[in-house]
Design a protein around this motif. Structure first.
Motif, PDB file in Angstrom:
ATOM      1  N   ARG A 864     -34.300  17.296  -4.167  1.00 55.14           N
ATOM      2  CA  ARG A 864     -34.888  16.988  -2.867  1.00 55.14           C
ATOM      3  C   ARG A 864     -35.155  18.314  -2.161  1.00 55.14           C
ATOM      4  O   ARG A 864     -34.297  18.856  -1.472  1.00 55.14           O
ATOM      5  N   GLY A 865     -36.364  18.852  -2.381  1.00 56.96           N
ATOM      6  CA  GLY A 865     -36.675  20.169  -1.825  1.00 56.96           C
ATOM      7  C   GLY A 865     -35.830  21.231  -2.489  1.00 56.96           C
ATOM      8  O   GLY A 865     -35.870  21.410  -3.714  1.00 56.96           O
ATOM      9  N   THR A 866     -35.038  21.937  -1.689  1.00 52.19           N
ATOM     10  CA  THR A 866     -34.156  22.967  -2.242  1.00 52.19           C
ATOM     11  C   THR A 866     -32.745  22.439  -2.491  1.00 52.19           C
ATOM     12  O   THR A 866     -31.827  23.224  -2.728  1.00 52.19           O
ATOM     13  N   HIS A 867     -32.568  21.136  -2.457  1.00 55.63           N
ATOM     14  CA  HIS A 867     -31.234  20.568  -2.593  1.00 55.63           C
ATOM     15  C   HIS A 867     -31.174  19.565  -3.753  1.00 55.63           C
ATOM     16  O   HIS A 867     -32.205  19.080  -4.237  1.00 55.63           O
ATOM     17  N   ILE A 868     -29.962  19.253  -4.159  1.00 58.31           N
ATOM     18  CA  ILE A 868     -29.717  18.294  -5.229  1.00 58.31           C
ATOM     19  C   ILE A 868     -28.991  17.099  -4.633  1.00 58.31           C
ATOM     20  O   ILE A 868     -27.940  17.246  -4.004  1.00 58.31           O
ATOM     21  N   GLN A 869     -29.546  15.933  -4.831  1.00 55.97           N
ATOM     22  CA  GLN A 869     -28.955  14.704  -4.298  1.00 55.97           C
ATOM     23  C   GLN A 869     -28.445  13.844  -5.447  1.00 55.97           C
ATOM     24  O   GLN A 869     -29.134  13.649  -6.447  1.00 55.97           O
ATOM     25  N   LEU A 870     -27.213  13.332  -5.301  1.00 58.24           N
ATOM     26  CA  LEU A 870     -26.594  12.490  -6.327  1.00 58.24           C
ATOM     27  C   LEU A 870     -26.692  11.015  -5.961  1.00 58.24           C
ATOM     28  O   LEU A 870     -26.528  10.645  -4.791  1.00 58.24           O
ATOM     29  N   GLU A 871     -26.954  10.219  -6.967  1.00 58.95           N
ATOM     30  CA  GLU A 871     -26.978   8.763  -6.808  1.00 58.95           C
ATOM     31  C   GLU A 871     -26.155   8.140  -7.928  1.00 58.95           C
ATOM     32  O   GLU A 871     -26.335   8.477  -9.101  1.00 58.95           O
ATOM     33  N   MET A 872     -25.214   7.263  -7.561  1.00 57.43           N
ATOM     34  CA  MET A 872     -24.410   6.601  -8.582  1.00 57.43           C
ATOM     35  C   MET A 872     -25.185   5.422  -9.173  1.00 57.43           C
ATOM     36  O   MET A 872     -25.636   4.535  -8.450  1.00 57.43           O
ATOM     37  N   ILE A 873     -25.332   5.430 -10.495  1.00 58.92           N
ATOM     38  CA  ILE A 873     -26.010   4.341 -11.208  1.00 58.92           C
ATOM     39  C   ILE A 873     -24.950   3.514 -11.922  1.00 58.92           C
ATOM     40  O   ILE A 873     -24.216   4.016 -12.775  1.00 58.92           O
TER      41      ILE A 873
END
Length: 875
Positions: A864-873
């Motif tokens: 996400r732009g310059t960031h890393i976003q985590l999503e639990m699957i």
């Protein structure tokens, strides 16, 4: 003339020492000889044994004698004029050797030297007969003559100091004794051995001479060939004498305001504090730089200079008693070398989670023969099956050892005949060595353009964004060299990074980032110790030996064929040389050896301008620097904690505290209450206040790790170990010990076409979820005197331990887990812990076949732009 006799030398039963032996002494080989032309008694001082030889009509034997004088014999330092005369002699010899067309011509030049002529004379008892008897080739002869010409003939025999003039013998007479010992081996007649000596003894005697001599020749060959850019053996000695010579040292002292210095070839030289990017302050740009580093991972290699001997650690194998190098230090349950690979694999796992691709970084490791470094490192890699990376992803190359010299006279230190005291020549030899060993070409074959370099003793270098941002900036902006730096602590054995500004003799201005080693502070007028107002080192950042390097630029320097390929040559005489002789006696003397500084390759990357412009020039340079908080950049486990030091700095104990501080900083931003950690002095005798050890694959970027932890508390005196990457912590309260260990942390191994196990990221990982869980137990026995916290060797009263085999999964929710428990989950199963009548209930179910490889849940990483976003699957 006395008739032929048979002789057998017997050493003393007890060593005879009046004082510490002088560093130039050694032990004459105790072998037999068959001819003595005169009846004489030899009475001389020896470092380890004192004996006399007496001749009669039938035999000669060795007996204990009474010492004549108790006065210690000391060698006075050479006056500076003698240094200059010797330097001039050797430089003249080097000039004539460099003009020689072939090896025979070089030997003719050496034969004209007075020292060589004296020792290698053709008379009957000359050393040339020794060489002939040992079947040495012409190049070996050349090496020995270089050694003698360099003023180090004492390496070939014992240098004796007599106790009184009555029994004083000239050096030539003593050499004659050695020659006759070897002559016996040549001329021994089986019919003339009598009852004293057998032919086998003669052969054994020859082997005792030949074995150490061959080892010496190997050392000389390495010095002559590797240090050819400064003149080989003789050039090595010239540089030693130049650095020891008082007048030379004075000439190297610089005034930073305005100075004409021929060695720098400039008429103006000044140093400034480099600016650089502060990763802790400019967090947005730091995140961007780290993403560049992740994206560029397939273009990066890794370089580990492991050749150092790590003497200050005092590391010993508990089973064999042999000294061990720093790379083998058992730190937090694994060797330091394993820690480096663990950090690297965490970055590769992050790349996999973002891009879905496997990336295996080639690793080049520079070793040495010091303390069996090369053999031990190789053996460790083999035992761990090359860390699941395949042997082809590693390139081990061994650096040469160099002789140590006495601080007063520049003479090579020896432990016995043919046995100089040798140590690694510093990490700076890595560039020339990498070129000569084909390491750069090997990197290119793997498609690599740059590499990160870190030392094995620095256990925090890969914390958060430091390494990734360094690599990202280097690759993105096509820099030749980059430094990761931080504030410097007074008294630490570390140099400083500087911005060099100099006006060359041609009128142009040159700028670049470089460093000054702490051993050179005196020469440059920099004070060490407590900071003083306006002190030169007060504002300069620390040199941490964490580097980004452009491989093609580094190879250009390493292959230059001149002294530039050995950057930053220094002679550090501040540390004593400690060694053990062949009788087990330990010596500690003032001395050193030529060492190259790895980071001073930067001196080859200065940018030139037509006018002075240092205020605005830094961003455009080929070199750069990034900063971070010190505990996220450097904390070394390089010396043993001693009660007399009153400090934990650069000890394994102190570095563990910094690891815990980093973990506490990370978790405290996740709404997790963590106890405060005070200054190191508070824990000098007590150990750390608590333990938190997190596997780097949980991130390694803290932005990633923090999304896996949310709310809760960790009580003072608790222990948390998480050795699993797919992990969730939600509202967990820990008071005691919690240990989660996965067999497959980042993936599982498969056998490749070459029959080697290769770690496949994301495949059949272990997984753990903890939600609304309270862990209560007695935890670590903090009062136990057997605890060694930095080894992770601790005694526990109780603990909650989760062991995940293969792709096993563990979940605990809405439950209190009190007391001592071990939950071991087999491969292919999922264990769920919930509240029950007896406190909790356990359910164990097989994982569905369709979820065997990916698991029933996993973290999905999104940019996400310059960031890393985590999503639990959840499947």
């Amino acid at each position: 003339m006395a008739r032929a006799t048979s002789i057998l030398l017997h050493p003393y039963q007890q060593p005879f020492l009046s004082s510490q032996p002088t560093t130039s002494q050694s032990l004459l080989p105790l072998i037999s000889f068959s001819t003595l032309t005169t009846n004489k008694r030899l009475h001389f001082r020896r470092p380890f044994n004192t004996f006399y030889l007496s001749s009669n009509s039938s035999s000669i034997c060795c007996c204990q004698i009474t010492r004549v004088s108790t006065a210690p014999v000391e060698s006075a330092p050479l006056p500076d004029c003698d240094f200059q005369d010797e330097i001039a002699r050797l430089q003249s010899l080097l000039s004539r050797l460099s003009s020689s067309k072939n090896l025979k011509d070089k030997i003719r030049v050496l034969d004209c030297d007075s020292r060589v002529r004296q020792l290698f004379s053709a008379r009957k008892i000359g050393f040339s007969r020794v060489v002939t008897s040992l079947n040495l080739d012409i190049y070996d002869l050349f090496l020995l003559k270089c050694l003698v010409a360099a003023g180090q003939e004492h390496v070939l025999y014992s240098e004796f100091d007599s106790f009184d003039t009555k029994y004083e013998f000239h050096r030539s007479s003593l050499k004659s004794a050695l020659y006759m010992l070897v002559e016996m081996i040549e001329n021994l007649d089986a019919n003339n051995v009598g009852k004293v000596i057998k032919k086998k003894d003669a052969k054994d005697g020859k082997n005792r001479v030949l074995a150490p001599l061959k080892k010496l020749l190997r050392t000389l060959r390495e010095i002559e060939q590797f240090y050819d850019c400064i003149g080989g053996i003789i050039g090595y000695q010239v540089m030693v004498l130049e650095l020891i010579s008082p007048s030379t040292s004075e000439r190297h002292t610089l005034n930073w305001s305005h100075h004409l210095d021929e060695t720098m070839k400039c008429q103006f030289l000044e140093i400034h504090v480099p600016k650089g990017l502060d990763l802790a302050q400019n967090t947005e740009y730091a995140s961007q730089a780290a993403l560049w580093g992740i994206e560029g991972l397939p273009e990066m290699g890794e370089i580990y200079p492991l050749g150092g001997s790590g003497d200050r650690l005092g590391l010993v194998d508990p089973h064999t008693g042999e000294c061990l190098p720093a790379a083998m230090l058992p730190y937090c349950g694994r060797t330091l070398l394993e820690g480096l690979i663990r950090d690297l694999q965490a970055r590769e796992f992050l790349y996999f989670k973002i891009y879905g691709k496997q990336c295996i970084t080639p690793v080049a490791i520079m070793t040495s023969s010091a303390k069996n470094n090369h053999e031990l490192v190789t053996s460790l890699c083999e035992r761990l099956k090359w860390f699941g990376r395949g042997q082809s992803s590693f390139q081990l190359f061994e650096q040469p050892l160099v002789p140590t010299v006495g601080a007063e006279d520049g003479q090579w230190l020896i432990t016995g005949p043919y046995t100089p005291v040798c140590k690694p020549g510093g990490h700076g030899v890595i560039w020339k060595l990498a070129h000569s060993k084909g390491v750069f070409k090997w990197f290119y074959g793997h498609g690599r353009k740059g590499a990160t370099v870190r030392q094995v003793s620095n256990v925090v270098a890969a914390t958060d964004v430091t390494l990734l941002a360094l690599a990202g900036l280097g690759l993105r902006h096509r820099k030749k060299l980059g430094f990761a730096s931080c504030t410097r602590k007074s008294g630490a054995t570390e140099g400083i990074n500087v911005l060099i500004e100099k006006k060359n003799l041609d009128g142009k201005w040159a700028y670049g980032l470089s460093c000054i080693e702490y051993t050179e502070f005196d020469k440059f007028g920099i004070t060490d110790g407590p900071f003083y107002p306006h002190s030169l080192q007060e504002e300069f950042p620390a040199n941490t030996n964490i580097l980004y390097v452009d491989l093609a630029s580094a190879e250009k320097v390493g292959s230059s064929g001149n002294a530039d390929s050995l950057p930053g040559i220094v002679l550090n005489l501040k540390k004593p040389i400690t060694y053990v002789d062949h009788l087990g006696i330990q010596h500690s003397v003032s001395g050193g050896r030529l060492e190259c500084t790895m980071q001073n390759i930067a001196d080859n990357f200065l940018n030139t301008y037509s006018s002075r412009c240092y205020k605005d020039v830094e961003d455009a340079l080929d070199t750069f620097i990034v900063y971070n908080e010190r505990k996220r950049v450097t904390s070394s486990a390089k010396k043993k904690k001693r009660n007399t030091d009153k400090s934990l700095r650069q000890t394994p104990d102190g570095s563990l505290l910094d690891i815990i501080r980093n973990a506490a900083d990370l978790l405290s931003h996740c709404d997790i209450e963590v106890p405060e950690i005070k200054d190191n002095d508070k824990y000098f005798h007590s150990g750390p206040p608590f333990l938190i050890l997190l596997h780097p694959a949980l991130g390694p970027l803290w932005e990633v790790t923090r999304q896996k932890f949310y709310r809760g508390s960790i009580s003072d005196g608790s222990e948390l170990q998480v050795e699993v990457a797919e992990f969730l912590w939600r509202d967990v309260q820990l008071d005691g010990s919690l240990i989660v260990v996965a067999e497959n942390i980042m993936g599982s191994t498969r056998i490749d076409e070459a029959g080697e196990p290769i770690l496949i990221y994301g495949h059949r990982c272990g997984r753990c979820k903890l939600q609304n869980v309270k862990v209560l137990n007695r935890g670590i026995d903090w009062s136990s005197s057997e605890n060694i916290y930095w080894k992770l060797d601790v005694q526990r009263f109780e603990a909650l331990k989760v062991i995940l085999h293969g792709n096993a999964e563990f979940e605990a929710k809405d439950v209190v887990l009190q007391g001592n428990h071990v939950f071991e989950v087999p491969n292919g199963y999922k264990m769920q812990i919930t509240a029950g009548n007896s406190g909790f209930s356990v359910r164990l179910d097989p994982i569905e076949k369709g979820m065997m490889d990916c698991g029933s849940w996993f973290w999905k990483y999104k940019l996400r732009g310059t960031h890393i976003q985590l999503e639990m699957i959840e499947l």
